[in-house]
Design an enzyme around this catalytic site. Structure first.
Site, PDB file in Angstrom:
ATOM      1  CE  LYS A 216      54.611  31.801  48.705  1.00 61.96           C
ATOM      2  NZ  LYS A 216      55.057  32.278  47.372  1.00 61.96           N
ATOM      3  N   GLY A 217      48.510  35.031  48.242  1.00 64.09           N
ATOM      4  CA  GLY A 217      47.908  36.308  48.626  1.00 64.09           C
ATOM      5  C   GLY A 217      46.569  36.237  49.343  1.00 64.09           C
TER       6      GLY A 217
ATOM      7  CD  GLU B  84      43.156  35.209  43.216  1.00 63.16           C
ATOM      8  OE1 GLU B  84      43.880  35.643  44.138  1.00 63.16           O
ATOM      9  OE2 GLU B  84      43.620  34.727  42.171  1.00 63.16           O
ATOM     10  CG  ASP B  85      45.743  38.520  46.691  1.00 66.23           C
ATOM     11  OD1 ASP B  85      45.334  37.939  45.672  1.00 66.23           O
ATOM     12  OD2 ASP B  85      46.947  38.753  46.894  1.00 66.23           O
TER      13      ASP B  85
ATOM     14  CG  ASP C  88      46.381  43.237  37.815  1.00 61.76           C
ATOM     15  OD1 ASP C  88      45.983  44.071  36.997  1.00 61.76           O
ATOM     16  OD2 ASP C  88      47.497  43.317  38.359  1.00 61.76           O
TER      17      ASP C  88
ATOM     18  CE  LYS D  57      46.201  47.319  41.066  1.00 62.85           C
ATOM     19  NZ  LYS D  57      47.604  47.058  40.654  1.00 62.85           N
TER      20      LYS D  57
ATOM     21  CG  PHE E 165      52.981  47.627  43.167  1.00 59.32           C
ATOM     22  CD1 PHE E 165      53.114  46.758  42.102  1.00 59.32           C
ATOM     23  CD2 PHE E 165      53.318  47.182  44.435  1.00 59.32           C
ATOM     24  CE1 PHE E 165      53.597  45.459  42.290  1.00 59.32           C
ATOM     25  CE2 PHE E 165      53.794  45.888  44.637  1.00 59.32           C
ATOM     26  CZ  PHE E 165      53.929  45.034  43.567  1.00 59.32           C
ATOM     27  CB  VAL E 166      47.877  47.711  46.563  1.00 62.58           C
ATOM     28  CG1 VAL E 166      47.246  49.064  46.346  1.00 62.58           C
ATOM     29  CG2 VAL E 166      47.281  46.682  45.616  1.00 62.58           C
TER      30      VAL E 166
ATOM     31  CG  ASP F 136      54.288  39.416  46.973  1.00 60.52           C
ATOM     32  OD1 ASP F 136      53.254  39.340  46.285  1.00 60.52           O
ATOM     33  OD2 ASP F 136      55.400  39.093  46.534  1.00 60.52           O
TER      34      ASP F 136
ATOM     35  NE  ARG G 226      53.441  36.645  49.972  1.00 61.97           N
ATOM     36  CZ  ARG G 226      52.950  36.603  48.735  1.00 61.97           C
ATOM     37  NH1 ARG G 226      51.715  36.980  48.499  1.00 61.97           N
ATOM     38  NH2 ARG G 226      53.682  36.157  47.739  1.00 61.97           N
TER      39      ARG G 226
END
Ligand code: PRP
Length: 175
Positions: free
Chosen positions: A41-42, A97-98, A101, A129, A150-151, A157, A163
């Site tokens: 969902k990001g 993509e948000d 990682d 990242k 952690f963002v 989220d 979000r």
């Protein structure tokens, strides 16, 4: 438990960077209809904001996948919860993509979508990242490289919360 969010990337800075990214995307996809595929969902915030800034025709589709465990296999632990609805054969695809990682999600999605024979397949992410990368993948458009913190916000989220924040923040949790 107390959750504290500190602003890492303010809303205005995101908007400014998106203008630059959209300029590059527009010129790379010149004269083409862009099929934007959002990874739920990001990516929704980024997808919408990019689409609003683009002048050429845009089509939307969505895909949702889950990955299980931390294994290094690219597909064994990944399940498609919701597939794209339209054929992308011969289409000019921009996967949104948000955050990237480990790169596992993207590695899987690139292989999966390539098998559907798009005319081109490019990737856009708001955040990267690089320190966390396990899979060797290349990303065409990156908003910001960030450290391994952690963002949340702008699509990202923590336990499904935050979000909707219009900025990117770092989250600290105190017991
Ligand atoms: C996040 C993010 C990417 C993926 C990145 O999705 O949106 O899809 O993880 O991690 P990776 O590079 O290690 O694969 P998540 O599974 O948290 O789902 P969400 O977008 O619904 O929050």
């Amino acid at each position: 438990m107390k959750e504290t969010i500190s602003v890492l990337i303010p809303e205005k800075e995101i908007d400014k960077r998106l203008n630059e990214m959209v300029e590059t995307i527009s010129s790379d996809f010149k004269g083409k209809t862009i099929t934007i595929i959002g990874v739920l969902k990001g990516s929704v915030m980024l997808m919408v904001d990019i689409a609003k800034k683009l002048k050429q025709p845009v089509e939307f589709d969505f895909i949702d996948i889950s990955s299980y465990g931390e294994g290094l296999t690219s597909s064994g632990n990944i399940k498609i919860n919701k597939d794209i609805e339209n054929s992308i054969e011969g289409k000019y695809v921009l996967l949104v993509e948000d955050i990237i990682d480990s790169g596992r999600t993207l590695n899987y999605l690139l292989n999966y979508l390539k098998s559907k024979k798009p005319a081109s397949l490019k990737v856009c992410t708001l955040l990267d990242k690089p320190e966390r990368r396990v899979f060797d993948i290349s990303v065409n458009y990156i908003g910001f490289e960030i450290p391994d913190e952690f963002v949340v916000g702008y699509g990202l989220d923590y336990a499904q919360k935050y979000r909707n924040l219009p900025y990117i923040g770092t989250l600290e949790i105190e017991e």
